[in-house]
Structures are given as structure tokens and as C-alpha cells.
Motif scaffolding. Structure first.
Motif, PDB file in Angstrom:
ATOM      1  N   ASP A  74       2.302  -1.740   1.908  1.00 12.08           N
ATOM      2  CA  ASP A  74       2.848  -2.247   3.166  1.00 12.08           C
ATOM      3  C   ASP A  74       3.235  -3.720   3.085  1.00 12.08           C
ATOM      4  N   ARG A  75       3.101  -4.305   1.902  1.00 15.27           N
ATOM      5  CA  ARG A  75       3.466  -5.699   1.704  1.00 15.27           C
ATOM      6  C   ARG A  75       4.350  -5.815   0.482  1.00 15.27           C
ATOM      7  N   ARG A  76       5.212  -6.808   0.493  1.00 10.96           N
ATOM      8  CA  ARG A  76       6.122  -7.028  -0.631  1.00 10.96           C
ATOM      9  C   ARG A  76       5.398  -7.675  -1.812  1.00 10.96           C
ATOM     10  N   VAL A  77       4.441  -8.534  -1.535  1.00  6.98           N
ATOM     11  CA  VAL A  77       3.722  -9.230  -2.594  1.00  6.98           C
ATOM     12  C   VAL A  77       2.282  -8.726  -2.642  1.00  6.98           C
ATOM     13  N   VAL A  78       1.882  -8.208  -3.802  1.00  8.89           N
ATOM     14  CA  VAL A  78       0.527  -7.698  -4.021  1.00  8.89           C
ATOM     15  C   VAL A  78       0.018  -8.264  -5.346  1.00  8.89           C
TER      16      VAL A  78
END
Length: 135
Positions: A74-78
Motif C-alpha cells: 500500500d506504499r510506494r517506498v518499502v
């Protein structure tokens, strides 16, 4: 990939014409970023974008392939740690993570390293068990 709005529907619905003859109705959001319109789609498949050598569009969710399974973030940066945990590679210290880029070359990803899932060229992630002398 061509897009066009659907007559008689809200502007937030468009038809994506992709590979083959199929069309897909998706919801999009149009945001303003420093005076420019940015179209944000619900979910993007980064493997498809990477193999086509095109940057993934902005999205609310990112579908990634880790080894041979698909997962959604659910996030672009992990972080590398989050990718390994999502893939069930526990304890994460016993695995190496690499991202395969367009063209077939691999780039190692550290546990605390931030990975931008919207980076141009990422195809898939692959994990490798570390032997007892590594890590």
C-alpha cells in the motif's frame, strides 16, 4: 497504453487499452503536484511495467512479484525487510534479497534499504537463502 474517459461516467473512470483486445475499467485520481496534474491509478503491476521498460505510473497500491508469488504493498517506498517479511522469509537475516531489473541484471537490496516500487525498470524480487557462513 491508451486511455479514454467513459461517456456518461465521472471523470475518475477511464478505460485502459492494454495488450490484446481487452479493455479494463479503472478508477483514477487526478492530483496537483507543483502545478502539474498527476494521474494516480488504484494498483500497478511493476513486473509488467519493468518488462515493458516503462516507468510505473503513480498508484495507491503496487503489485510485486517475489520469487513466484504476487504481493500488494500500500506504499510506494518499502524496505528490504518489509519485502522479505511479506514473502514469509523469516527470519529475514537468513535471506538475501535482490531486485531483477529490465535487461536481466540483479541488484542486491539490504534489509534497511528503502526500495522505491515506482522505480523505472524493476521487474521482480528474488530471495536466496544464505548459507551458515554468510549474513
Amino acid at each position: 497504453m491508451n486511455t479514454h474517459t467513459v461517456p456518461g461516467t465521472p471523470e475518475a473512470e477511464v478505460i485502459l487499452e492494454g495488450r490484446g483486445a481487452s479493455e479494463v475499467l479503472v478508477e483514477v485520481e487526478v492530483l496537483q503536484d507543483h502545478g502539474h496534474e498527476v494521474i494516480v491509478i488504484d494498483i500497478v503491476d511493476i513486473e509488467e511495467c519493468g518488462r515493458d521498460n516503462r516507468p510505473p505510473p503513480h498508484a495507491h497500491r503496487y503489485k510485486v512479484k517475489i520469487d513466484h508469488n504476487y504481493f500488494v504493498f500500500d506504499r510506494r517506498v518499502v524496505t528490504g525487510r518489509e519485502i522479505l517479511e511479506r514473502a514469509g522469509k523469516i527470519p529475514v537475516t537468513k535471506y538475501e534479497l535482490e531486485k531483477r531489473m529490465h535487461g536481466g541484471h540483479y541488484v542486491a537490496v539490504g534489509l534497511e534499504e528503502k526500495v522505491d516500487l515506482g522505480q523505472h525498470g524493476i521487474e521482480v524480487f528474488e530471495t536466496f537463502p544464505l548459507d551458515e557462513t554468510e549474513g
